[in-house]
Design an enzyme around this catalytic site. Structure first.
Site: not given
Ligand code: NAD
Length: 265
Positions: A84, A116-117, A119, A134, A142, A203, A238
């Site tokens: 990642r 929640q990301n 990145d 998160h 550690c 998102g 969605e």
């Molecule tokens: P999720 O993957 O469950 O849902 C993503 C949502 O984004 C979906 O509903 C989808 O329809 C929508 N989506 C997709 N492309 C889009 C766009 N271009 N514009 C707007 N919306 C769009 O994500 P979540 O609810 O954030 O939960 C995932 C968990 O996994 C979190 O806890 C997170 O920490 C982790 N995660 C983080 C990353 C990252 O840091 N980028 C990536 C994957 C998962």
């Protein structure tokens, strides 16, 4: 008129293509809470969790994103997070990240940006105050000692032994919050949610708790500061699982809708 509802009425949000809605009017004194999820980084090329159908980049979530998975096989977990780290080293922020950085310029402390990301794309897009509930992919901590999480973009792909803390010899782990762990800074998140005039989620599928439940609090609690209920808006591809808690679901890509979402007065 006769009503056939036996329980409380669940309001149906207005939902439709984002371009059909008027921009959100904001005063510079308004307090705005923005919660972002994996969808905001999708147009930058980072896979969402949803895309994975129970597997995250070909791994079971239980194996790579839980404390139990780490206890079982720390090297597998480090390999996963190293991949990642390598992946996000190549990605760039998209117009949605930049739009939120501009909102921070306009509102200053009036914006609480909670992601929640894991990145760093909000920071790379120019945001200065980002609450990573998160944790962060490019930080390590550690398991044993109280040493704060530290910046670390290294990749531990080939290490035979679990990586150890130079200070106490404890096991080092990615400074991300796994399933079954408590997100970071929940007190400050709740304080900002309670105080906001506008709550916007971008998102996020509304399936990962407690983040998904934040908006429902606003349904029942007016702001103690203004006595009014916050406006609640979802923006994403969605309808999310918690769609019923939002006043509106504006559907479409974050990178296309966010740059023209706000009209600042
Ligand atoms: P999720 O993957 O469950 O849902 C993503 C949502 O984004 C979906 O509903 C989808 O329809 C929508 N989506 C997709 N492309 C889009 C766009 N271009 N514009 C707007 N919306 C769009 O994500 P979540 O609810 O954030 O939960 C995932 C968990 O996994 C979190 O806890 C997170 O920490 C982790 N995660 C983080 C990353 C990252 O840091 N980028 C990536 C994957 C998962």
């Amino acid at each position: 008129m006769a009503s056939y509802h036996s329980g409380p009425m669940i309001p149906i949000p207005r939902a439709g293509p984002g371009r059909d809605f008027a921009p959100l009017e904001l005063r510079r004194t308004d307090r705005v809470f923005v919660l972002t999820g994996a969808g905001i980084s999708a147009e930058s090329g980072v896979a969402t969790f949803r895309d994975a159908n129970g597997l995250w980049e070909k791994h079971r979530v239980e194996d790579v994103a839980t404390p139990e998975g780490f206890a079982r096989d720390p090297r597998l977990v480090w390999r996963f997070y190293s991949e990642r780290r390598a992946q996000i080293a190549k990605v760039r922020p998209n117009p949605a990240h930049v739009a939120l950085a501009k909102l921070e310029e306009a509102l200053g402390d009036g914006l609480f940006l909670c992601t929640q990301n894991v990145d760093p794309l909000h920071e790379l897009g120019g945001s200065r105050r980002v609450h990573h509930m998160h944790g962060e992919l490019c930080k390590t901590r550690c398991e044993r000692c109280a040493r704060p999480a530290f910046d670390d973009a290294r990749q531990y792909v080939d290490s035979e032994e679990p990586v150890r803390c130079e200070l106490c010899g404890g096991r080092l782990r990615p400074a991300v919050v796994w399933f079954g762990e408590i997100p970071l800074g929940m007190d400050s998140i709740f304080a900002a949610v309670q105080d906001c005039d506008l709550f916007l989620t971008v998102g996020s599928s509304g399936a990962v708790h407690p983040a998904a439940a934040l908006v429902s609090h606003l349904r029942n609690h007016p702001s103690p500061r203004t006595g009014r209920y916050a406006r609640t808006i979802y923006l994403g591809l969605e309808r999310p699982e918690n769609a019923h808690s939002f006043d509106e679901c504006r559907l479409g890509k974050a990178g296309e809708l966010l740059p023209s979402l706000f009209a600042l007065r």
